[in-house]
Motif scaffolding. Structure first.
Motif, PDB file in Angstrom:
ATOM      1  N   ARG A  56       0.850  -1.185   0.000  1.00 37.96           N
ATOM      2  CA  ARG A  56       0.000   0.000   0.000  1.00 37.96           C
ATOM      3  C   ARG A  56       0.887   1.236   0.000  1.00 37.96           C
ATOM      4  NH1 ARG A  56      -2.426   3.335   4.059  1.00 37.96           N
ATOM      5  NH2 ARG A  56      -1.416   2.115   5.690  1.00 37.96           N
ATOM      6  N   TRP A  57       0.496   2.246  -0.775  1.00 37.52           N
ATOM      7  CA  TRP A  57       1.236   3.499  -0.858  1.00 37.52           C
ATOM      8  C   TRP A  57       0.317   4.655  -0.510  1.00 37.52           C
ATOM      9  CZ3 TRP A  57       1.435  -0.388  -4.440  1.00 37.52           C
ATOM     10  CH2 TRP A  57       2.660  -1.011  -4.615  1.00 37.52           C
ATOM     11  N   THR A  58       0.873   5.673   0.138  1.00 31.94           N
ATOM     12  CA  THR A  58       0.135   6.901   0.375  1.00 31.94           C
ATOM     13  C   THR A  58       0.876   8.040  -0.321  1.00 31.94           C
ATOM     14  OG1 THR A  58       1.280   7.331   2.458  1.00 31.94           O
ATOM     15  CG2 THR A  58      -0.814   6.134   2.582  1.00 31.94           C
ATOM     16  N   TYR A  59       0.130   9.095  -0.659  1.00 31.19           N
ATOM     17  CA  TYR A  59       0.667  10.192  -1.457  1.00 31.19           C
ATOM     18  C   TYR A  59       0.313  11.525  -0.816  1.00 31.19           C
ATOM     19  CZ  TYR A  59       0.985   6.462  -4.878  1.00 31.19           C
ATOM     20  OH  TYR A  59       1.283   5.289  -5.508  1.00 31.19           O
ATOM     21  N   ASP A  60       1.114  12.556  -1.108  1.00 29.71           N
ATOM     22  CA  ASP A  60       0.782  13.893  -0.624  1.00 29.71           C
ATOM     23  C   ASP A  60      -0.167  14.581  -1.602  1.00 29.71           C
ATOM     24  OD1 ASP A  60       2.405  14.732  -2.734  1.00 29.71           O
ATOM     25  OD2 ASP A  60       3.973  15.551  -1.457  1.00 29.71           O
ATOM     26  N   VAL A  61      -0.492  15.842  -1.349  1.00 32.05           N
ATOM     27  CA  VAL A  61      -1.455  16.553  -2.190  1.00 32.05           C
ATOM     28  C   VAL A  61      -0.935  16.786  -3.607  1.00 32.05           C
ATOM     29  CG1 VAL A  61      -2.635  17.672  -0.273  1.00 32.05           C
ATOM     30  CG2 VAL A  61      -0.696  18.800  -1.348  1.00 32.05           C
ATOM     31  N   LEU A  62       0.377  16.677  -3.818  1.00 29.44           N
ATOM     32  CA  LEU A  62       0.958  16.811  -5.158  1.00 29.44           C
ATOM     33  C   LEU A  62       1.134  15.457  -5.833  1.00 29.44           C
ATOM     34  CD1 LEU A  62       3.638  19.549  -4.386  1.00 29.44           C
ATOM     35  CD2 LEU A  62       1.387  19.839  -5.440  1.00 29.44           C
ATOM     36  N   VAL A  80       3.580  -3.225   7.902  1.00 31.52           N
ATOM     37  CA  VAL A  80       4.864  -2.644   8.266  1.00 31.52           C
ATOM     38  C   VAL A  80       5.179  -1.489   7.317  1.00 31.52           C
ATOM     39  CG1 VAL A  80       7.348  -3.098   8.455  1.00 31.52           C
ATOM     40  CG2 VAL A  80       5.711  -4.854   9.106  1.00 31.52           C
ATOM     41  N   LEU A  81       5.643  -0.387   7.875  1.00 32.98           N
ATOM     42  CA  LEU A  81       6.086   0.742   7.066  1.00 32.98           C
ATOM     43  C   LEU A  81       7.459   0.400   6.502  1.00 32.98           C
ATOM     44  CD1 LEU A  81       5.783   3.668   6.051  1.00 32.98           C
ATOM     45  CD2 LEU A  81       6.782   4.407   8.214  1.00 32.98           C
ATOM     46  N   GLN A  82       7.581   0.333   5.168  1.00 31.90           N
ATOM     47  CA  GLN A  82       8.853  -0.004   4.534  1.00 31.90           C
ATOM     48  C   GLN A  82       9.667   1.218   4.148  1.00 31.90           C
ATOM     49  OE1 GLN A  82       7.901  -2.597   1.178  1.00 31.90           O
ATOM     50  NE2 GLN A  82       9.065  -4.140   2.276  1.00 31.90           N
ATOM     51  N   GLN A  83       9.002   2.290   3.758  1.00 34.42           N
ATOM     52  CA  GLN A  83       9.714   3.478   3.299  1.00 34.42           C
ATOM     53  C   GLN A  83       8.895   4.725   3.573  1.00 34.42           C
ATOM     54  OE1 GLN A  83      10.101   4.179  -0.979  1.00 34.42           O
ATOM     55  NE2 GLN A  83      12.273   4.560  -0.631  1.00 34.42           N
ATOM     56  N   ARG A  84       9.589   5.788   3.953  1.00 35.45           N
ATOM     57  CA  ARG A  84       8.954   7.089   4.144  1.00 35.45           C
ATOM     58  C   ARG A  84       9.816   8.127   3.446  1.00 35.45           C
ATOM     59  NH1 ARG A  84       8.907  11.024   9.087  1.00 35.45           N
ATOM     60  NH2 ARG A  84       7.389  12.510   8.310  1.00 35.45           N
ATOM     61  N   ILE A  85       9.192   8.989   2.660  1.00 33.79           N
ATOM     62  CA  ILE A  85       9.905  10.033   1.930  1.00 33.79           C
ATOM     63  C   ILE A  85       9.422  11.385   2.428  1.00 33.79           C
ATOM     64  CG2 ILE A  85      10.389  11.024  -0.330  1.00 33.79           C
ATOM     65  CD1 ILE A  85       9.765   8.246  -1.526  1.00 33.79           C
TER      66      ILE A  85
END
Length: 97
Positions: free
Chosen positions: A12-18, A34-39
């Motif tokens: 699963r991926w989440t995105y910002d407003v852009l 589990v959170l695998q990556q955060r940018i």
């Protein structure tokens, strides 16, 4: 967005407003997600993002390899950010981003 495969992995991926990716999660079968990556993008730095040339750029990446932070304080505005430090987590402790 969500995707799955025949090994019972759900990503699963989440995105910002852009619509830039900010978080990537993995869940296997009955295991917890589990959170695998955060940018982290430069806009989260506030006023200093313009000074350090981070507007619209990746500032920090957290993943299983550690933390990668980019800086551009001495770079001209036309250059790309350069990686400056990677911190690797201890193999015996799970990442807690």
């Amino acid at each position: 967005m969500r995707a799955w495969d025949n090994r019972q992995n759900v990503r699963r991926w989440t995105y910002d407003v852009l619509t830039r990716p900010t978080h990537a999660y993995l869940k296997h079968a009955a295991d917890p997600e589990v959170l695998q990556q955060r940018i982290v993008y430069g806009e989260s730095l506030g006023v200093s993002a313009d000074v350090t040339n981070h507007l619209g750029q990746v500032y920090r990446v957290y993943d299983s390899a550690g933390v990668l932070t980019t800086t551009t304080a001495s770079s001209p505005p036309t250059s790309s950010p350069t990686p400056t430090a990677t911190v690797r987590p201890s193999p015996s402790t799970p990442s807690a981003w």
